[in-house]
Scaffold this active site. Sequence first.
Site, PDB file in Angstrom:
ATOM      1  N   ASP A 161       0.640  -0.688   0.120  1.00  0.00           N
ATOM      2  CA  ASP A 161       0.577   0.105  -0.073  1.00  0.00           C
ATOM      3  C   ASP A 161       0.170   1.239  -0.140  1.00  0.00           C
ATOM      4  OD1 ASP A 161      -2.698   0.898   0.457  1.00  0.00           O
ATOM      5  OD2 ASP A 161      -2.074   2.292   2.109  1.00  0.00           O
TER       6      ASP A 161
ATOM      7  N   GLU B 164       1.735  -0.646  -5.203  1.00  0.00           N
ATOM      8  CA  GLU B 164       0.981   0.148  -5.532  1.00  0.00           C
ATOM      9  C   GLU B 164       1.339   1.308  -5.587  1.00  0.00           C
ATOM     10  OE1 GLU B 164      -3.237   2.810  -4.073  1.00  0.00           O
ATOM     11  OE2 GLU B 164      -1.806   2.556  -2.405  1.00  0.00           O
TER      12      GLU B 164
HETATM   13  C1  GLC Z   1      -4.263   3.269  -0.820  1.00  0.00           C
HETATM   14  C2  GLC Z   1      -5.231   1.848  -0.862  1.00  0.00           C
HETATM   15  C3  GLC Z   1      -6.943   3.376   0.021  1.00  0.00           C
HETATM   16  C4  GLC Z   1      -6.442   3.942   0.928  1.00  0.00           C
HETATM   17  C5  GLC Z   1      -5.114   4.531   0.788  1.00  0.00           C
HETATM   18  C6  GLC Z   1      -4.213   4.693   2.235  1.00  0.00           C
HETATM   19  O1  GLC Z   1      -4.297   3.832  -1.827  1.00  0.00           O
HETATM   20  O2  GLC Z   1      -5.597   1.843  -1.765  1.00  0.00           O
HETATM   21  O3  GLC Z   1      -7.688   2.476  -0.249  1.00  0.00           O
HETATM   22  O4  GLC Z   1      -7.118   4.579   1.234  1.00  0.00           O
HETATM   23  O5  GLC Z   1      -4.170   3.486   0.156  1.00  0.00           O
HETATM   24  O6  GLC Z   1      -4.147   3.352   3.176  1.00  0.00           O
END
Ligand code: GLC
Length: 527
Positions: free
Chosen positions: A203, A254
Site C-alpha cells: 500500500d 501500489e
Molecule cells: C491506498 C489504498 C486506499 C487507502 C490508502 C491509504 O491508496 O488503496 O484504499 O485508503 O492507500 O492506506
Amino acid sequence: MTSAQGPAWWRSAAIYQVYIRSFADGNGDGIGDLAGVRARLDHLAELGVDAIWFTPWYPSPMDDGGYDVADFRDIDPLFGTLAEAEALIAEAHERGLRVIIDIVPNHCSDEHRWFAAALAAGPGSPERQRFWFRPGRGDEPPNNWRSRFGGSAWTQVPDGEWYLHLYSSRQPDFNWDNPEIRTEFEDVLRFWFDRGVDGFRIDVADGLVKDPSLPDVEPGDESPFSDLEGLHEIYRSWRKIADSYPGERVLVGEMWLPDMSRAARYLRQDELHSAFNFDFLVCPWDAGKFRDVISRTLRAHDEVGAPAAWVLSNHDVTRHVTRYGRSGDTGFSFADRLHGTPVDLALGTRRARAAALLTLALPGGMYVYQGEELGLWEIEDIPDALREDPVFARTGGADPGRDGCRVPLPWSGSAPPFDFGSSAWLPQPSVWSSYTAAAEGTDPSSMLSLYRAGLRLREKLPALGAGELSWVSLGDGVLAFTREPGFMFLLNFSASPVPLPPHREILLASGPVTDSIPTDTAVWLRS
Ligand code: GLC
Ligand code: CA
C-alpha cells in the site's frame, strides 16, 4: 517459462482482488468475512484466475476500511481468526490459487500500540520517533502538506505537538528513518510468508520515505513524500526476504506516479516484481490514447525486464462500467471523479466488455476487481448517512468518496441483499437481481461468461500471457495488434463498423460480430 502455473507465475498471472468487507458474508451480520470467502472460493476457481489479492484483513477500527491497521500480525474479529486465515490460504492453494495480501507500511491506525505509546510518552521520547511528531508554527501545523483525503496532513495532540498523516487523522505516518520501523516490517513480511502467503501488495509503496526537513510544498515542487531515492533500499531488503522463501513470492507496488519510467525503476531485478499500471486505468476511451499508454508501458517495463500489470478498476476508483458510460470525458482522476455526470450503462457495459478482452489479451499480468466480472457499476446514490469512506467527511461531502465501488456483491436470489448475509452494509440496487453470480453463471451472454471464457482461453492459448505484441494499423479508430503464434486482437473505437481482416476463426468477441466489427466491440481472432 511463462505459464501462470509455472515458476514465473507472476509474470502473466490474472489476479482477483477481494475487498473482504464486500465480497461474501459467512456469518450473516451483513459484513463480508473470511468464512464468506472460503465458501465462495469455487466462484474464483471457476472464473479461472491464478491468484487472489486480499485487501487488509488485520485488526482495525475500520476508519479507512481496514487500511488503518492496529496489529499487523492478526485478523480482525469482524473477518475471522488467524486460524481461519491459515485455513483459507491452504484451501486456496488446494484449488491452485495463489494468495497475495495487503501490507500497509506507510502508516498504522491510531489504535496501534505504538501510536498509543507515542501519545503517552510525550514530546522528545523515542516512542514519538516512530512517527512524525513536530511542534507547530505558532497555532499552525508544521508545514502546508495536505492529506490525500482532504484537509491538513497534521493533527495536534493535547500536549501541543502535531503528527503527520498523509491520509485520515486516524492513520499516523511511520517514520521510516527509524531502523525500528524497518526491522518491524521485515518481521511482518516473514510472519506471513511463514504462513504460506505468496506475496504482498504494498500500500502507498511510493510514500514511505519523507524529506526529513518536511519542507512546505508549492505547485511544481518535487514531492517531499513520494518517490524518494531511499525507498529503493527498503525494497531491495524486502526482495531478499521474499527470495529467501521457496516458490516465487512476489512484491507488488501500489504507486500512482506521474512518470511511468520513474515507476519502472522500482521494478529493477532486485526490487519489486510488479506494480499496478494506473495510466491504463485512467485512460479515456480513445484508440490513439490506449495505443500510446500501452506502448509506453511496455517500453518502460522492457527496459527493466519486468512484466506489465493491467488494471481497469479497484476499490479506490469509480467502477469502469460507469466511467466508460459517462457522456464526454471517460477518463478518471481522483481530483475530479465526475460524480453525477450522466451515465449510459448500456454504453458503459459494451465498452467494459471490450476493455476486458483488451486487458486479457495484453502482454503481462492483469487484475480483476471483485464485481467487475459481473459487470457491476458505481452506485452513486448512496445516502450520505450511510457513507463510510473518510474521504466523504474530510472533504465536507465535496468528494462522495469510494463507497460506490464497494457495495457488497450480489450472489443469488431476486432481491437485496442477494445472499450477502441478512442485510448488506451498503444498499444494493434491486436491478442487481439480473447481475448475481448465480444468474450470470447460466447466461452465456453475461459479463461473467465473457470473463470465464476469456480467462480460460488466455490460459490455453500460447500467444497470450507474457510475451510480445506487434501493432497493426487498421485506421484511426481501431486498436489492433497481433501476438504470436497466430493471434490477432481488434477493438473498434470508431463510430462505424470496420470489416474484419482475413482470419481463420473468431475465438471470442465482446458483442455480436459478423463480417464486420461494430463500434465499441472487441474481437479475438485466430490469424
Ligand atoms: C491506498 C489504498 C486506499 C487507502 C490508502 C491509504 O491508496 O488503496 O484504499 O485508503 O492507500 O492506506
Ligand atoms: Ca460477516
